[in-house]
Design a protein around this motif. Structure first.
Motif, mmCIF file in Angstrom:
data_model
loop_
_atom_site.group_PDB
_atom_site.id
_atom_site.type_symbol
_atom_site.label_atom_id
_atom_site.label_comp_id
_atom_site.label_asym_id
_atom_site.label_seq_id
_atom_site.Cartn_x
_atom_site.Cartn_y
_atom_site.Cartn_z
ATOM 1 N N GLU A 147 39.782 24.337 44.223
ATOM 2 C CA GLU A 147 40.217 24.737 43.050
ATOM 3 C C GLU A 147 38.909 25.957 42.806
ATOM 4 O OE1 GLU A 147 39.690 21.392 40.390
ATOM 5 O OE2 GLU A 147 41.671 20.753 40.683
ATOM 6 N N ALA A 148 37.805 25.445 43.199
ATOM 7 C CA ALA A 148 36.364 26.343 43.019
ATOM 8 C C ALA A 148 36.703 27.709 43.637
ATOM 9 C CB ALA A 148 35.107 25.784 43.478
ATOM 10 N N LYS A 149 37.317 27.782 44.787
ATOM 11 C CA LYS A 149 37.320 28.974 45.784
ATOM 12 C C LYS A 149 38.622 29.749 44.896
ATOM 13 C CE LYS A 149 36.880 27.246 50.389
ATOM 14 N NZ LYS A 149 37.409 26.915 51.812
ATOM 15 N N SER A 150 39.567 29.064 44.437
ATOM 16 C CA SER A 150 40.599 29.860 43.717
ATOM 17 C C SER A 150 40.158 30.453 42.385
ATOM 18 C CB SER A 150 41.772 28.833 43.364
ATOM 19 O OG SER A 150 41.243 27.825 42.466
ATOM 20 N N ARG A 151 39.265 29.446 41.718
ATOM 21 C CA ARG A 151 38.456 30.258 40.378
ATOM 22 C C ARG A 151 37.690 31.313 40.813
ATOM 23 N NH1 ARG A 151 35.898 25.355 37.665
ATOM 24 N NH2 ARG A 151 36.655 24.356 39.510
ATOM 25 N N ALA A 152 37.094 31.219 41.955
ATOM 26 C CA ALA A 152 36.141 32.210 42.372
ATOM 27 C C ALA A 152 36.865 33.434 42.698
ATOM 28 C CB ALA A 152 35.182 31.782 43.476
ATOM 29 N N THR A 153 37.990 33.341 43.576
ATOM 30 C CA THR A 153 38.756 34.577 43.699
ATOM 31 C C THR A 153 39.127 35.176 42.276
ATOM 32 O OG1 THR A 153 39.439 33.221 45.850
ATOM 33 C CG2 THR A 153 40.732 35.116 45.284
ATOM 34 N N GLU A 154 39.879 34.306 41.503
ATOM 35 C CA GLU A 154 40.322 35.151 40.484
ATOM 36 C C GLU A 154 39.316 35.670 39.721
ATOM 37 O OE1 GLU A 154 42.006 31.842 38.076
ATOM 38 O OE2 GLU A 154 43.504 31.320 39.272
ATOM 39 N N GLU A 155 37.799 35.015 39.541
ATOM 40 C CA GLU A 155 36.854 35.853 39.056
ATOM 41 C C GLU A 155 36.314 37.029 39.688
ATOM 42 O OE1 GLU A 155 35.069 35.151 35.999
ATOM 43 O OE2 GLU A 155 36.680 33.800 35.633
ATOM 44 N N GLY A 156 36.783 36.860 40.995
ATOM 45 C CA GLY A 156 36.239 38.321 41.912
ATOM 46 C C GLY A 156 37.526 39.162 41.685
ATOM 47 N N ASN A 157 38.607 39.034 41.479
ATOM 48 C CA ASN A 157 39.743 39.899 41.453
ATOM 49 C C ASN A 157 39.521 40.390 40.001
ATOM 50 O OD1 ASN A 157 40.801 39.385 43.923
ATOM 51 N ND2 ASN A 157 42.326 37.757 43.082
ATOM 52 N N LYS A 158 39.118 39.511 38.907
ATOM 53 C CA LYS A 158 38.834 40.158 37.568
ATOM 54 C C LYS A 158 37.867 41.170 37.531
ATOM 55 C CE LYS A 158 40.520 36.078 34.950
ATOM 56 N NZ LYS A 158 39.997 34.969 34.131
ATOM 57 N N ILE A 208 36.639 42.972 40.193
ATOM 58 C CA ILE A 208 37.044 43.959 41.000
ATOM 59 C C ILE A 208 38.038 44.974 39.976
ATOM 60 C CG2 ILE A 208 38.518 44.851 42.826
ATOM 61 C CD1 ILE A 208 37.356 42.497 44.430
ATOM 62 N N ALA A 209 38.930 44.307 39.368
ATOM 63 C CA ALA A 209 39.871 45.126 38.357
ATOM 64 C C ALA A 209 38.972 45.575 37.306
ATOM 65 C CB ALA A 209 40.974 44.019 37.626
ATOM 66 N N ALA A 210 37.860 45.068 36.828
ATOM 67 C CA ALA A 210 37.237 45.605 35.712
ATOM 68 C C ALA A 210 36.353 46.727 36.399
ATOM 69 C CB ALA A 210 36.302 44.549 35.022
ATOM 70 N N ALA A 211 35.745 46.415 37.430
ATOM 71 C CA ALA A 211 35.095 47.850 38.089
ATOM 72 C C ALA A 211 35.828 48.895 38.372
ATOM 73 C CB ALA A 211 34.238 47.035 39.389
ATOM 74 N N LYS A 212 37.186 48.839 39.049
ATOM 75 C CA LYS A 212 38.244 49.671 39.059
ATOM 76 C C LYS A 212 38.304 50.319 37.980
ATOM 77 C CE LYS A 212 40.386 48.019 43.375
ATOM 78 N NZ LYS A 212 41.776 47.603 43.859
ATOM 79 N N ALA A 213 38.729 49.463 36.704
ATOM 80 C CA ALA A 213 39.045 50.256 35.381
ATOM 81 C C ALA A 213 38.020 50.999 34.942
ATOM 82 C CB ALA A 213 39.449 49.009 34.594
ATOM 83 N N GLU A 214 36.637 50.461 34.986
ATOM 84 C CA GLU A 214 35.725 51.218 34.681
ATOM 85 C C GLU A 214 35.411 52.637 35.532
ATOM 86 O OE1 GLU A 214 30.660 50.452 34.264
ATOM 87 O OE2 GLU A 214 31.790 48.866 34.372
ATOM 88 N N ALA A 215 35.509 52.192 36.881
ATOM 89 C CA ALA A 215 35.362 53.648 37.522
ATOM 90 C C ALA A 215 36.478 54.585 37.211
ATOM 91 C CB ALA A 215 35.623 53.196 38.948
ATOM 92 N N GLU A 216 37.504 54.353 36.788
ATOM 93 C CA GLU A 216 38.773 55.280 36.505
ATOM 94 C C GLU A 216 38.371 55.856 35.294
ATOM 95 O OE1 GLU A 216 43.557 55.130 36.554
ATOM 96 O OE2 GLU A 216 42.296 53.979 37.780
ATOM 97 N N GLN A 217 37.858 54.991 34.457
ATOM 98 C CA GLN A 217 37.222 55.463 33.183
ATOM 99 C C GLN A 217 36.240 56.502 33.209
ATOM 100 O OE1 GLN A 217 36.034 52.507 30.362
ATOM 101 N NE2 GLN A 217 38.441 52.003 29.818
ATOM 102 N N GLN A 218 35.480 56.220 34.254
ATOM 103 C CA GLN A 218 34.118 57.392 34.464
ATOM 104 C C GLN A 218 34.862 58.543 35.212
ATOM 105 O OE1 GLN A 218 31.256 55.031 36.773
ATOM 106 N NE2 GLN A 218 30.392 53.978 34.897
ATOM 107 N N VAL A 219 35.772 58.391 35.971
ATOM 108 C CA VAL A 219 36.307 59.503 36.534
ATOM 109 C C VAL A 219 37.012 60.375 35.542
ATOM 110 C CG1 VAL A 219 38.290 60.376 38.113
ATOM 111 C CG2 VAL A 219 36.707 58.372 38.913
ATOM 112 N N ILE A 220 37.859 59.512 34.621
ATOM 113 C CA ILE A 220 38.554 60.453 33.811
ATOM 114 C C ILE A 220 37.497 61.284 32.745
ATOM 115 C CG2 ILE A 220 39.908 60.202 31.480
ATOM 116 C CD1 ILE A 220 41.366 57.860 32.995
ATOM 117 N N GLN A 221 36.399 60.383 32.455
ATOM 118 C CA GLN A 221 35.131 60.944 31.626
ATOM 119 C C GLN A 221 34.862 62.094 32.419
ATOM 120 O OE1 GLN A 221 32.692 58.015 30.409
ATOM 121 N NE2 GLN A 221 34.037 56.909 28.945
ATOM 122 N N ALA A 222 34.523 62.114 33.493
ATOM 123 C CA ALA A 222 33.939 63.187 34.424
ATOM 124 C C ALA A 222 34.737 64.208 34.343
ATOM 125 C CB ALA A 222 33.682 62.673 35.834
#
Length: 156
Positions: free
Chosen positions: A89-100, A102-116
């Motif tokens: 359960e802890a592994k799955s939660r950690a994986t989910e948190e990691g995916n979240k 990563i997704a947030a970082a990708k979204a933020e990076a994409e926003q920064q690319v769009i802003q740039a």
């Protein structure tokens, strides 16, 4: 004294002694012997009974030990299963948190690319306007315009 009379008298005394012994001495002795024999028999019976009770108690103790060993093994197995489940359960939660994350970082990076890109477009537009202003201020000459265009390219 006559030997026959002595023998007769001794036989009578012996008979009285035997009667007296059988009447008064022998019963307490036999009673004491019977009591002692009874005590010995009771002691032996008690020893046999204690022996059987000890064997039964040992058997019960072995059964209780086996039962407690089985319960302990079952509880340990349950605890191991629960620990594995918690780990999974802890592994799955950690994986989910990691995916979240990563997704947030990708979204933020994409926003920064769009802003740039937007900032770059604004700068290009400003430079284009600046270049057009400089071209329009000066006379129309292809060499001058080429010079301005090359400077515009270097600024980009």
């Amino acid at each position: 004294m006559n030997i026959n009379a002595t023998l007769f008298l001794q036989a009578v005394v012996f008979a009285i002694l035997v009667w007296f012994t059988m009447k008064f001495v022998w019963p307490p002795i036999t009673k004491a012997l019977d009591e002692r024999a009874q005590k010995i028999a009771d002691g032996l019976a008690a020893a046999d009974k204690a022996k059987t009770e000890l064997a039964a108690a040992n058997k019960r103790v072995e059964q209780e030990l086996a039962t407690s060993r089985n319960e302990t093994a079952t509880r340990l197995a349950d605890a191991d299963r629960r620990a594995q489940q918690i780990i999974e359960e802890a592994k799955s939660r950690a994986t989910e948190e990691g995916n979240k994350i990563i997704a947030a970082a990708k979204a933020e990076a994409e926003q920064q690319v769009i802003q740039a890109r937007e900032a770059l477009r604004e700068q290009v537009a400003a430079l284009a306007v600046k270049g057009a202003e400089q071209i329009l201020r000066k006379e129309v000459n292809p060499t001058v315009h080429a010079d301005l265009l090359s400077r515009l390219k270097t600024e980009l």
